[in-house]
Design an enzyme around this catalytic site. Structure first.
Site, PDB file in Angstrom:
ATOM      1  N   LYS A  19       0.846  -1.207   0.000  1.00  0.00           N
ATOM      2  CA  LYS A  19       0.000   0.000   0.000  1.00  0.00           C
ATOM      3  C   LYS A  19       0.880   1.257   0.000  1.00  0.00           C
ATOM      4  O   LYS A  19       0.662   2.170  -0.785  1.00  0.00           O
ATOM      5  CB  LYS A  19      -0.868   0.006   1.252  1.00  0.00           C
ATOM      6  CG  LYS A  19      -1.531   1.346   1.570  1.00  0.00           C
ATOM      7  CD  LYS A  19      -2.463   1.296   2.757  1.00  0.00           C
ATOM      8  CE  LYS A  19      -1.816   1.633   4.062  1.00  0.00           C
ATOM      9  NZ  LYS A  19      -1.550   3.044   4.323  1.00  0.00           N
ATOM     10  N   ASN A  20       1.901   1.275   0.852  1.00  0.00           N
ATOM     11  CA  ASN A  20       2.684   2.498   1.018  1.00  0.00           C
ATOM     12  C   ASN A  20       3.747   2.702  -0.050  1.00  0.00           C
ATOM     13  O   ASN A  20       4.519   3.650   0.019  1.00  0.00           O
ATOM     14  CB  ASN A  20       3.296   2.549   2.431  1.00  0.00           C
ATOM     15  CG  ASN A  20       2.213   2.744   3.476  1.00  0.00           C
ATOM     16  OD1 ASN A  20       1.071   3.080   3.141  1.00  0.00           O
ATOM     17  ND2 ASN A  20       2.528   2.503   4.728  1.00  0.00           N
ATOM     18  N   CYS A 113      -5.226  12.690  13.058  1.00  0.00           N
ATOM     19  CA  CYS A 113      -5.786  11.350  12.850  1.00  0.00           C
ATOM     20  C   CYS A 113      -5.614  10.593  14.166  1.00  0.00           C
ATOM     21  O   CYS A 113      -4.989  11.082  15.091  1.00  0.00           O
ATOM     22  CB  CYS A 113      -5.134  10.667  11.662  1.00  0.00           C
ATOM     23  SG  CYS A 113      -3.729   9.689  12.065  1.00  0.00           S
ATOM     24  N   ARG A 118       0.241  14.359  13.421  1.00  0.00           N
ATOM     25  CA  ARG A 118       0.846  14.113  12.099  1.00  0.00           C
ATOM     26  C   ARG A 118       0.945  15.403  11.273  1.00  0.00           C
ATOM     27  O   ARG A 118       0.350  15.556  10.231  1.00  0.00           O
ATOM     28  CB  ARG A 118       0.064  13.034  11.360  1.00  0.00           C
ATOM     29  CG  ARG A 118       0.105  11.727  12.131  1.00  0.00           C
ATOM     30  CD  ARG A 118      -0.617  10.623  11.428  1.00  0.00           C
ATOM     31  NE  ARG A 118       0.130  10.161  10.252  1.00  0.00           N
ATOM     32  CZ  ARG A 118      -0.347   9.193   9.467  1.00  0.00           C
ATOM     33  NH1 ARG A 118      -1.527   8.651   9.721  1.00  0.00           N
ATOM     34  NH2 ARG A 118       0.343   8.801   8.415  1.00  0.00           N
ATOM     35  N   ASP A 301       4.421   0.340  12.227  1.00  0.00           N
ATOM     36  CA  ASP A 301       3.198  -0.245  11.651  1.00  0.00           C
ATOM     37  C   ASP A 301       2.983  -1.684  12.084  1.00  0.00           C
ATOM     38  O   ASP A 301       1.968  -2.283  11.748  1.00  0.00           O
ATOM     39  CB  ASP A 301       3.250  -0.191  10.119  1.00  0.00           C
ATOM     40  CG  ASP A 301       3.168   1.230   9.624  1.00  0.00           C
ATOM     41  OD1 ASP A 301       3.509   1.486   8.466  1.00  0.00           O
ATOM     42  OD2 ASP A 301       2.783   2.094  10.434  1.00  0.00           O
ATOM     43  N   ARG A 393      -8.700  -0.385   4.518  1.00  0.00           N
ATOM     44  CA  ARG A 393      -7.807   0.623   3.928  1.00  0.00           C
ATOM     45  C   ARG A 393      -6.482   0.000   3.540  1.00  0.00           C
ATOM     46  O   ARG A 393      -5.847   0.424   2.588  1.00  0.00           O
ATOM     47  CB  ARG A 393      -7.533   1.750   4.932  1.00  0.00           C
ATOM     48  CG  ARG A 393      -8.728   2.559   5.304  1.00  0.00           C
ATOM     49  CD  ARG A 393      -8.304   3.800   6.046  1.00  0.00           C
ATOM     50  NE  ARG A 393      -7.269   4.517   5.280  1.00  0.00           N
ATOM     51  CZ  ARG A 393      -6.773   5.679   5.681  1.00  0.00           C
ATOM     52  NH1 ARG A 393      -7.178   6.231   6.804  1.00  0.00           N
ATOM     53  NH2 ARG A 393      -5.852   6.303   4.971  1.00  0.00           N
TER      54      ARG A 393
HETATM   55  C1  EPZ Z   1       4.182   6.893   6.593  1.00  0.00           C
HETATM   56  O1  EPZ Z   1       3.403   7.916   7.166  1.00  0.00           O
HETATM   57  C2  EPZ Z   1       3.244   5.709   6.392  1.00  0.00           C
HETATM   58  N1  EPZ Z   1       2.174   6.086   5.464  1.00  0.00           N
HETATM   59  C3  EPZ Z   1       2.668   5.279   7.742  1.00  0.00           C
HETATM   60  O2  EPZ Z   1       1.883   4.124   7.511  1.00  0.00           O
HETATM   61  C4  EPZ Z   1       3.824   4.903   8.669  1.00  0.00           C
HETATM   62  O3  EPZ Z   1       3.310   4.561   9.925  1.00  0.00           O
HETATM   63  C5  EPZ Z   1       4.786   6.092   8.791  1.00  0.00           C
HETATM   64  O4  EPZ Z   1       5.243   6.491   7.481  1.00  0.00           O
HETATM   65  C6  EPZ Z   1       6.010   5.766   9.637  1.00  0.00           C
HETATM   66  O5  EPZ Z   1       6.702   4.694   9.064  1.00  0.00           O
HETATM   67  C7  EPZ Z   1       2.441   6.099   4.133  1.00  0.00           C
HETATM   68  O6  EPZ Z   1       3.543   5.833   3.689  1.00  0.00           O
HETATM   69  C8  EPZ Z   1       1.298   6.467   3.242  1.00  0.00           C
HETATM   70  P1  EPZ Z   1       6.206  10.200   8.847  1.00  0.00           P
HETATM   71  P2  EPZ Z   1       4.021   9.413   7.270  1.00  0.00           P
HETATM   72  O7  EPZ Z   1       6.079  11.481   8.093  1.00  0.00           O
HETATM   73  O8  EPZ Z   1       4.882   9.693   6.110  1.00  0.00           O
HETATM   74  C9  EPZ Z   1       6.353  13.418  12.312  1.00  0.00           C
HETATM   75  C10 EPZ Z   1       0.018   2.787   7.697  1.00  0.00           C
HETATM   76  O9  EPZ Z   1      -0.357   2.188   8.685  1.00  0.00           O
HETATM   77  N2  EPZ Z   1       6.313  14.422  11.232  1.00  0.00           N
HETATM   78  O10 EPZ Z   1       7.413   9.348   8.616  1.00  0.00           O
HETATM   79  O11 EPZ Z   1       2.875  10.341   7.553  1.00  0.00           O
HETATM   80  C11 EPZ Z   1       5.031  12.676  12.426  1.00  0.00           C
HETATM   81  O12 EPZ Z   1       4.136  13.380  13.238  1.00  0.00           O
HETATM   82  C12 EPZ Z   1       0.488   4.212   7.803  1.00  0.00           C
HETATM   83  O13 EPZ Z   1       0.131   2.294   6.543  1.00  0.00           O
HETATM   84  C13 EPZ Z   1       6.388  15.779  11.567  1.00  0.00           C
HETATM   85  O14 EPZ Z   1       6.500  16.141  12.742  1.00  0.00           O
HETATM   86  O15 EPZ Z   1       4.925   9.295   8.561  1.00  0.00           O
HETATM   87  C14 EPZ Z   1       5.438  11.353  13.021  1.00  0.00           C
HETATM   88  O16 EPZ Z   1       5.495  11.499  14.427  1.00  0.00           O
HETATM   89  C15 EPZ Z   1       0.145   4.767   9.154  1.00  0.00           C
HETATM   90  N3  EPZ Z   1       6.329  16.712  10.568  1.00  0.00           N
HETATM   91  C16 EPZ Z   1       6.852  11.125  12.487  1.00  0.00           C
HETATM   92  O17 EPZ Z   1       7.297  12.400  11.985  1.00  0.00           O
HETATM   93  C17 EPZ Z   1       6.207  16.349   9.249  1.00  0.00           C
HETATM   94  O18 EPZ Z   1       6.181  17.250   8.372  1.00  0.00           O
HETATM   95  C18 EPZ Z   1       6.922  10.122  11.347  1.00  0.00           C
HETATM   96  O19 EPZ Z   1       6.005  10.538  10.388  1.00  0.00           O
HETATM   97  C19 EPZ Z   1       6.120  14.969   8.934  1.00  0.00           C
HETATM   98  C20 EPZ Z   1       6.183  14.024   9.932  1.00  0.00           C
END
Ligand code: EPZ
Length: 414
Positions: A19-20, A113, A118, A301, A393
């Site tokens: 998916k990702n 969410c 996020r 995840d 999803r």
């Molecule tokens: C991706 O989300 C995945 N989604 C998530 O999978 C996964 O849990 C996550 O990466 C971590 O591996 C997709 O790829 C579509 P991050 P993403 O930006 O990119 C903080 C699932 O279950 N952050 O790496 O949104 C954020 O709050 C989903 O399939 C900021 O502070 O995750 C988090 O605490 C859920 N500012 C941490 O970084 C930003 O601008 C990691 O978030 C961006 C992120």
């Protein structure tokens, strides 16, 4: 979903496309005006959502089975509407390609969410570093750029979609962009490889430093999506929790090292067998401690799924969630099934009681709902999980795949 627990899972499960990886690849197809052909696309609600999003933007998307052709010949609107972004935060990924190709993007600011606020500040800071002007008007982020110019972006956090978004924008920028502290997830590597196949020049994939040389344009390509490592990990845990024996077809073990290591520690036998992974457990489930980390660490995840398994061990296990600030929504539901879990800040302390009892529970987010299904498979009695749309999803036909290996599970209309 109604589950009668206690059945051992025995047989073979085909792992679907990731998916990702599929989500960013659908959106990276915006970077070219030529057709893109994708294979091994998983049948998931989030893929339906991204298809809708691209169509709204005037892009033709043809899907049949696991194949998809995406042709962004011209970009109609440059807007990702609220009603779609609120159902799928990954919609924010359109910002990079739209800025790169149309020099403008309007994306509804994703709300919070279940697993955390996020924010997307790192995405927006990166776009500004590349020369975009960003304003927030009526809940929409409006980004404009005369010309994106390569620069060095130092990410405070290795954000997965942030890295993907900035890599896509940099692919068509003037000059070279260096992204420091880039995410190393296999899905991020896949987006970079896809861009290279379209004629881009991304190097350092899989390391924390990406170097992207901007090119004048990108051409169409054909690509087969990698298997979903989180789906595979979920079924590995299912084999352990039901003391079963599963063969997971089409997995890439090198994407699962941290998970395999942790499940070995918990007493499972997991080894490669013609093109997949054999997963079984014959002895007791042992309590293990885990800390979720960015790749190549233990994936956040898979945290909820491992927690469900630790409820069946006989001992104390500490699970620390370092990536998201509120990813313990499944704790309350697992406690309804007899689990003994205390949350202290970013850590959950699980006193394994060796068993769980079936109960009505509620899904709150994608991976939490998977952990409740796993708990139901191992619990004594009946478990009824509501709001199962969260599961759809990210898991393709989960109850069918589980029934095929012996689970007593069915979906009913609420
Ligand atoms: C991706 O989300 C995945 N989604 C998530 O999978 C996964 O849990 C996550 O990466 C971590 O591996 C997709 O790829 C579509 P991050 P993403 O930006 O990119 C903080 C699932 O279950 N952050 O790496 O949104 C954020 O709050 C989903 O399939 C900021 O502070 O995750 C988090 O605490 C859920 N500012 C941490 O970084 C930003 O601008 C990691 O978030 C961006 C992120």
């Amino acid at each position: 979903m109604i589950i009668q627990g206690g059945e051992r899972l025995i047989g073979e499960i085909q792992i679907a496309g990731a998916k990702n990886a599929a989500l960013p690849l659908f959106i990276a197809s915006l970077l070219t005006d030529e057709p893109v052909h994708l294979h091994n696309v998983p049948a998931l609600r989030d893929i339906d959502t991204v298809e809708k999003l691209l169509r709204i933007m005037g892009i033709t998307v043809d899907r049949s089975g696991g194949d998809a052709t995406i042709h962004a010949k011209t970009l109609g609107t440059i807007e990702a509407p609220y009603e779609l972004v609120k159902t799928m935060r990954a919609s924010i990924l359109v910002m990079g390609p739209l800025l790169a190709r149309a020099r403008e993007a309007k994306v509804s600011l994703p709300g919070g969410c279940a697993i955390g606020t996020r924010p997307i500040n790192l995405h927006l800071d990166g776009f500004q570093a590349l020369g975009a002007r960003i304003t927030l008007e009526h809940g929409y982020i409006h980004a404009r750029a005369k010309r994106l110019k390569g620069t060095t972006i130092d990410l405070p956090l290795p954000t997965v979609t942030g890295t993907e978004n900035l890599m896509m924008a940099a692919a068509l920028a003037e000059g070279t962009t260096v992204i420091e502290n880039a995410a190393r997830e296999p899905e991020v590597v896949e987006v970079g490889e896809f861009i290279n196949q379209m004629g881009g020049e991304v190097s350092g994939l899989g390391t924390n430093t990406l170097v992207i040389k901007g090119v004048p344009g990108l051409h169409g390509t054909e690509y087969t999506i990698m298997p979903d490592r989180v789906e595979a990990a979920t079924y590995m845990v299912a084999a352990g929790m039901t003391r079963g024996n599963l063969f997971l077809k089409g997995t890439q073990p090198q994407h699962l090292k941290a998970v395999i290591e942790k499940l070995h520690e918990a007493g499972m036998e997991i080894y490669e067998e013609n093109g997949g992974l054999r997963c079984l457990l014959t002895g007791p489930i042992k309590s293990v401690d885990v800390k979720t980390l960015p790749f190549p660490g233990f994936p956040t995840d898979v945290q909820a799924q491992l927690m469900a398994m630790m409820c069946l061990a006989n001992g104390l296990s500490v699970i620390s969630e370092t990536v998201f600030e509120n990813r313990f929504m499944h704790v309350g539901e697992l406690k309804r099934m007899g689990a003994d879990i205390q949350v202290e800040g970013h850590s959950a302390i699980i006193r394994g009681r060796g068993e769980l009892s079936g109960a009505p529970v509620m899904a709150t987010d994608l991976r939490a709902s998977a952990s409740l299904v796993l708990a139901g498979l191992a619990a004594s009695g009946t478990t009824e999980i509501s709001r199962i749309y969260h599961l759809d999803r990210g898991y393709e036909r989960m109850e069918e795949k589980l029934r095929a290996v012996g689970a007593n599970i069915r979906r009913v209309k609420e």
